[in-house]
Design a protein around this motif. Structure first.
Motif, PDB file in Angstrom:
ATOM      1  N   PHE A 199       0.698  -1.109   0.142  1.00 25.98           N
ATOM      2  CA  PHE A 199       0.052   0.129  -0.109  1.00 25.98           C
ATOM      3  C   PHE A 199       0.918   1.298   0.009  1.00 25.98           C
ATOM      4  N   ALA A 200       2.021   1.285   0.107  1.00 26.15           N
ATOM      5  CA  ALA A 200       3.274   2.230   0.036  1.00 26.15           C
ATOM      6  C   ALA A 200       3.071   3.235  -1.110  1.00 26.15           C
ATOM      7  N   ASP A 201       2.743   2.786  -2.356  1.00 26.06           N
ATOM      8  CA  ASP A 201       2.680   3.709  -3.454  1.00 26.06           C
ATOM      9  C   ASP A 201       1.211   4.335  -3.302  1.00 26.06           C
ATOM     10  N   ALA A 202       0.292   3.642  -2.923  1.00 31.58           N
ATOM     11  CA  ALA A 202      -0.943   4.272  -2.896  1.00 31.58           C
ATOM     12  C   ALA A 202      -1.027   5.332  -1.686  1.00 31.58           C
ATOM     13  N   ALA A 203      -0.320   5.063  -0.625  1.00 31.97           N
ATOM     14  CA  ALA A 203      -0.475   6.295   0.282  1.00 31.97           C
ATOM     15  C   ALA A 203       0.549   7.190   0.312  1.00 31.97           C
ATOM     16  N   ALA A 204       1.359   7.319  -0.821  1.00 32.45           N
ATOM     17  CA  ALA A 204       2.408   8.068  -0.946  1.00 32.45           C
ATOM     18  C   ALA A 204       1.870   9.617  -1.288  1.00 32.45           C
ATOM     19  N   ASP A 205       0.642   9.675  -1.673  1.00 30.38           N
ATOM     20  CA  ASP A 205      -0.115  11.073  -1.868  1.00 30.38           C
ATOM     21  C   ASP A 205      -0.600  11.510  -0.560  1.00 30.38           C
ATOM     22  N   GLY A 206      -0.618  10.678   0.532  1.00 29.32           N
ATOM     23  CA  GLY A 206      -1.280  10.912   1.693  1.00 29.32           C
ATOM     24  C   GLY A 206      -2.532  10.500   2.150  1.00 29.32           C
ATOM     25  N   GLN A 207      -3.137   9.773   1.036  1.00 29.61           N
ATOM     26  CA  GLN A 207      -4.584   9.143   1.162  1.00 29.61           C
ATOM     27  C   GLN A 207      -4.353   7.850   0.206  1.00 29.61           C
ATOM     28  N   ILE A 208      -5.348   6.798   0.734  1.00 37.04           N
ATOM     29  CA  ILE A 208      -5.713   5.576  -0.283  1.00 37.04           C
ATOM     30  C   ILE A 208      -7.187   5.682  -0.493  1.00 37.04           C
ATOM     31  N   THR A 209      -7.218   5.511  -1.932  1.00 39.46           N
ATOM     32  CA  THR A 209      -8.797   5.553  -2.198  1.00 39.46           C
ATOM     33  C   THR A 209      -9.282   4.276  -2.483  1.00 39.46           C
ATOM     34  N   ARG A 210     -10.573   3.899  -2.363  1.00 42.79           N
ATOM     35  CA  ARG A 210     -11.017   2.643  -2.602  1.00 42.79           C
ATOM     36  C   ARG A 210     -10.611   2.068  -3.987  1.00 42.79           C
TER      37      ARG A 210
END
Length: 177
Positions: A130-141
């Motif tokens: 999930f690191a790449d998804a969280a790089a922008d400060g959020q994780i979307t569905r």
């Protein structure tokens, strides 16, 4: 020579008992059962083997009955301890899944919400899936769904974001837990 035989027999009992204790306490289906306590046929068979080994050691004078009873009680105690630990972990994971469901009500897990999870949670792992998804400060569905598809189907998982309430999104967050 007798000391060697006694030592080997005692080691055998301990190994057999450890096997019984871990088998009884760590069956994957045990974590999925409700509050009903059932013993699997395999666990019963292992308990019978341990009882047979202990009674054999008592019969040949390697152990006294009191020692055999103490060994048996120690294994039962350890099995109970492991069951309690497993149940506590199960409850912790359940609470995390509920928390994540709440986070996904708006289809986004924000950095503030991520900070509410433990540092060792898979969603907070800087080297995890999930690191790449969280790089922008959020994780979307949608990002969770993409990760789910990349990782392939996992037994017992319903898929990410498939429910209106996001009930299955926690599967990805607990996949590495």
């Amino acid at each position: 020579m007798r000391k060697i035989i006694v030592s080997l027999a005692a080691a055998g009992v301990l190994v057999a008992g450890a096997f019984v204790a871990t088998s009884v306490a760590s069956g994957p289906a045990d974590a999925q059962t409700a509050d009903t306590e059932t013993t699997s046929p395999r666990a019963e068979a292992r308990q019978e083997v341990m009882a047979e080994v202990l009674s054999g050691l008592v019969a040949d004078g390697t152990l006294t009955q009191a020692q055999a009873d103490a060994v048996s009680a120690a294994f039962e105690s350890k099995a109970e301890e492991l069951r309690a630990e497993r149940e506590a972990r199960r409850e912790e994971r359940k609470a995390e899944r509920e928390l994540i469901r709440g986070f996904l009500e708006d289809d986004v897990i924000s950095s503030d919400e991520l900070s509410q999870l433990s540092d060792d949670h898979p969603l907070n792992d800087p080297d995890g899936p999930f690191a790449d998804a969280a790089a922008d400060g959020q994780i979307t569905r949608e990002e969770l769904q993409e990760i789910r598809e990349e990782r392939g189907p996992r037994r017992g998982h319903r898929g990410l974001g498939s429910g209106a309430d996001g009930a299955s999104a926690e599967d990805a967050s607990t996949a590495n837990a």
